[in-house]
Design a protein around this motif. Structure first.
Motif, short mmCIF file in Angstrom:
data_model
loop_
_atom_site.label_atom_id
_atom_site.label_comp_id
_atom_site.label_asym_id
_atom_site.label_seq_id
_atom_site.Cartn_x
_atom_site.Cartn_y
_atom_site.Cartn_z
N LYS A 186 21.47 -22.49 -9.48
CA LYS A 186 21.80 -22.18 -11.00
C LYS A 186 23.31 -22.45 -11.23
N TYR A 187 24.19 -21.85 -10.41
CA TYR A 187 25.68 -21.96 -10.58
C TYR A 187 25.88 -23.24 -10.58
N GLY A 188 25.47 -24.08 -9.58
CA GLY A 188 25.83 -25.45 -9.39
C GLY A 188 25.43 -26.36 -10.66
N VAL A 189 24.36 -25.91 -11.27
CA VAL A 189 23.70 -26.86 -12.44
C VAL A 189 24.72 -26.47 -13.57
N MET A 190 24.96 -25.22 -13.72
CA MET A 190 25.56 -24.66 -15.09
C MET A 190 27.02 -24.72 -15.05
N ALA A 191 27.64 -24.88 -13.72
CA ALA A 191 29.01 -24.48 -13.69
C ALA A 191 30.06 -25.31 -12.66
N ASP A 192 29.36 -26.09 -11.79
CA ASP A 192 30.20 -26.59 -10.89
C ASP A 192 29.51 -27.90 -10.21
N HIS A 193 29.89 -29.07 -10.51
CA HIS A 193 29.04 -30.36 -10.13
C HIS A 193 29.38 -30.64 -8.51
N ASP A 194 30.65 -30.18 -8.12
CA ASP A 194 30.83 -30.42 -6.97
C ASP A 194 30.04 -29.43 -5.88
N PHE A 195 29.85 -28.16 -6.36
CA PHE A 195 29.11 -27.29 -5.81
C PHE A 195 27.74 -27.57 -5.40
N PHE A 196 27.16 -28.07 -6.72
CA PHE A 196 25.67 -28.71 -6.65
C PHE A 196 25.67 -29.83 -5.60
N SER A 197 26.60 -30.86 -5.28
CA SER A 197 26.51 -31.99 -4.68
C SER A 197 26.51 -31.26 -3.10
N TRP A 198 27.43 -30.24 -2.97
CA TRP A 198 27.69 -29.45 -1.78
C TRP A 198 26.28 -28.98 -1.08
N LEU A 199 25.52 -28.42 -2.35
CA LEU A 199 24.20 -27.75 -2.04
C LEU A 199 23.41 -28.99 -1.34
N GLU A 200 23.15 -29.98 -2.31
CA GLU A 200 22.23 -31.15 -2.08
C GLU A 200 22.51 -31.53 -0.48
N ASN A 201 23.66 -31.53 0.24
CA ASN A 201 23.94 -31.78 1.62
C ASN A 201 23.62 -30.45 2.43
N THR A 202 23.79 -29.57 2.01
CA THR A 202 23.82 -28.17 2.79
C THR A 202 22.36 -27.37 2.74
N MET A 203 21.57 -27.76 2.07
CA MET A 203 20.47 -26.90 1.65
C MET A 203 19.37 -26.55 3.05
N PRO A 204 19.25 -27.67 3.79
CA PRO A 204 18.65 -27.57 5.09
C PRO A 204 19.34 -26.33 5.87
N PRO A 334 21.24 -27.47 -19.39
CA PRO A 334 22.25 -28.15 -18.86
C PRO A 334 22.76 -29.29 -19.54
N GLU A 335 24.14 -29.45 -19.61
CA GLU A 335 24.55 -30.78 -20.28
C GLU A 335 25.34 -31.25 -19.40
N ASN A 336 24.77 -32.38 -18.72
CA ASN A 336 25.20 -33.13 -17.39
C ASN A 336 25.18 -32.09 -16.36
N LEU A 337 25.17 -32.30 -15.04
CA LEU A 337 25.35 -31.59 -13.85
C LEU A 337 26.73 -30.74 -13.83
N GLY A 338 26.77 -29.47 -13.84
CA GLY A 338 28.10 -28.79 -13.75
C GLY A 338 28.40 -28.36 -15.14
N HIS A 339 27.67 -28.29 -16.10
CA HIS A 339 28.23 -27.71 -17.48
C HIS A 339 26.70 -27.32 -17.96
N ALA A 340 26.89 -26.22 -18.87
CA ALA A 340 25.72 -26.00 -19.72
C ALA A 340 26.08 -25.39 -21.25
N VAL A 341 25.20 -25.56 -21.79
CA VAL A 341 25.62 -25.10 -23.30
C VAL A 341 24.57 -24.02 -23.93
N LEU A 342 24.62 -23.43 -24.68
CA LEU A 342 23.74 -22.45 -25.51
C LEU A 342 23.54 -22.99 -26.90
N THR A 343 22.23 -22.75 -27.16
CA THR A 343 21.82 -23.31 -28.32
C THR A 343 20.37 -22.77 -28.97
N ALA A 344 20.61 -22.58 -30.18
CA ALA A 344 19.14 -21.89 -30.68
C ALA A 344 18.64 -22.92 -31.58
#
Length: 369
Positions: A186-204, A334-344
């Motif tokens: 969740k943190y990668g998706v909503m706040a940090d694209h580099d962290f998301f990419s790191w998780l993709e490589n590190t998940m195993p 999510p609005e692009n990976l690494g950024h999120a927005v709140l909408t009603a």
């Protein structure tokens, strides 16, 4: 050991992360502990770690122990009252410390006990699950569940300190580890694209309990959360972004019966639904939507909602969500990976279609316990 800080002025507190910290507990927590210490833990965690707490603290502190049942069902007003009864029976005063030893359920309940005893006493978090280490132990949200919904009764009550011993993850069942990884993703998706990419490589490595990699994931997750909490402690704005996947996830948990789906499993399915909606609204590319699903699956998490939940039930449960304002459900997308927005401003039909797409004949099958 690595140390982070949640910056809240005079109420700022440290997050200590490292291997084997329970063995040197008294040293690390000495500035934050009062003489009377009331430990709240559960029947699963107590046999694993309670003796270490006793060995570290019993000589210099008046120690009392409250052992609650395991599971989300125990996060109730009944357990909260039983813990308060035990505190009062022990003769503890307003200058005691409540110490939470366990996962998110223990931490949430212990925090609410600390918030309400004598109108608020000191509180320390020692989270033993990955989910609690990266999410619920940081930020001061405390609560119990109500038959009408999850976390509907509680208070904001910040801890004095959070101590995270990564060794605790070695005893964590694989399903619980995966549930914690949902919040990390969740943190990668909503706040940090580099962290998301790191998780993709590190998940195993993370799924394989690589302690060094897990520590990196915990520290980055806590750093993101600490920054957001410092900027918006009471969730008036950007802190709501931390609820990515949670509006859908809480609905799943309630509909399936608390404990049937783990919190992280329900959040994972919720993130998949949110990403689907974002993709349909051209906020998230198809390839990034697929990357999100692939990463959730790599963590052995479900990406499908329960097939048996009718749409009317979804609507009813989401309207009870704490993020509802002026009768409107607010969704995190999510609005692009690494950024999120709140909408009603979401078309209910768009939500219904996404929920429908994210379930299939196998979607109700959660990993075997």
């Amino acid at each position: 050991m690595q140390q982070l800080s949640v910056q809240l002025g005079t109420r700022s507190y440290p997050i200590l992360v490292g291997s084997g910290l329970l063995s040197t507990l008294a040293l690390h927590l000495k500035p934050y502990l009062n003489q009377q210490v009331f430990v709240i833990t559960n029947e699963v965690v107590a046999p694993l770690y309670l003796e270490k707490i006793k060995a570290a603290l019993s000589n210099d502190h008046q120690l009392d122990i409250f052992i609650m049942a395991d599971g989300e069902e125990a996060k109730s007003l009944q357990t909260w009252q039983a813990a308060l009864d035990a505190l009062l029976s022990s003769g503890f005063s307003r200058d005691c410390t409540v110490l939470a030893l366990g996962g998110g359920v223990v931490g949430d309940l212990a925090g609410f006990v600390a918030a309400s005893f004598h109108r608020g006493v000191d509180f320390i978090q020692i989270p033993t699950t990955l989910l609690a280490q990266v999410d619920s132990s940081v930020g001061g949200k405390t609560a119990v569940n109500h038959p009408r919904g999850k976390n509907l009764i509680g208070a904001f009550h910040q801890p004095r300190a959070v101590l995270i011993d990564t060794n605790c993850l070695q005893t964590l069942p694989q399903r619980e580890l995966s549930a914690g990884l949902a919040e990390v993703i969740k943190y990668g998706v909503m706040a940090d694209h580099d962290f998301f990419s790191w998780l993709e490589n590190t998940m195993p490595a993370l799924v394989g309990l690589d302690e060094g990699k897990l520590e990196q994931a915990i520290v980055r997750s806590c750093a993101i959360k600490a920054q957001i909490v410092a900027a918006d402690e009471k969730e008036q704005g950007q802190r709501a972004l931390l609820n990515l996947g949670h509006t859908f996830g809480h609905a799943i948990e309630k509909a399936q019966g608390f404990g049937s789906w783990l919190h992280g499993e329900a959040v994972a399915a919720g993130i998949a639904i949110a990403a689907d909606i974002a993709c349909q609204r051209n906020m998230l590319s198809e390839s990034d939507y697929q990357r999100t699903l692939k990463l959730l699956k790599a963590a052995d998490l479900p990406v499908n909602a329960p097939v048996e939940m009718p749409w009317q039930q979804w609507q009813d449960l989401m309207l009870r969500d704490k993020k509802v304002k002026q009768g409107k459900v607010r969704f995190v997308l999510p609005e692009n990976l690494g950024h999120a927005v709140l909408t009603a401003e979401l078309d209910p039909e768009l939500i219904r279609q996404a929920v429908s797409r994210q379930r299939d004949a196998d979607s109700g099958k959660i990993h075997a316990h």
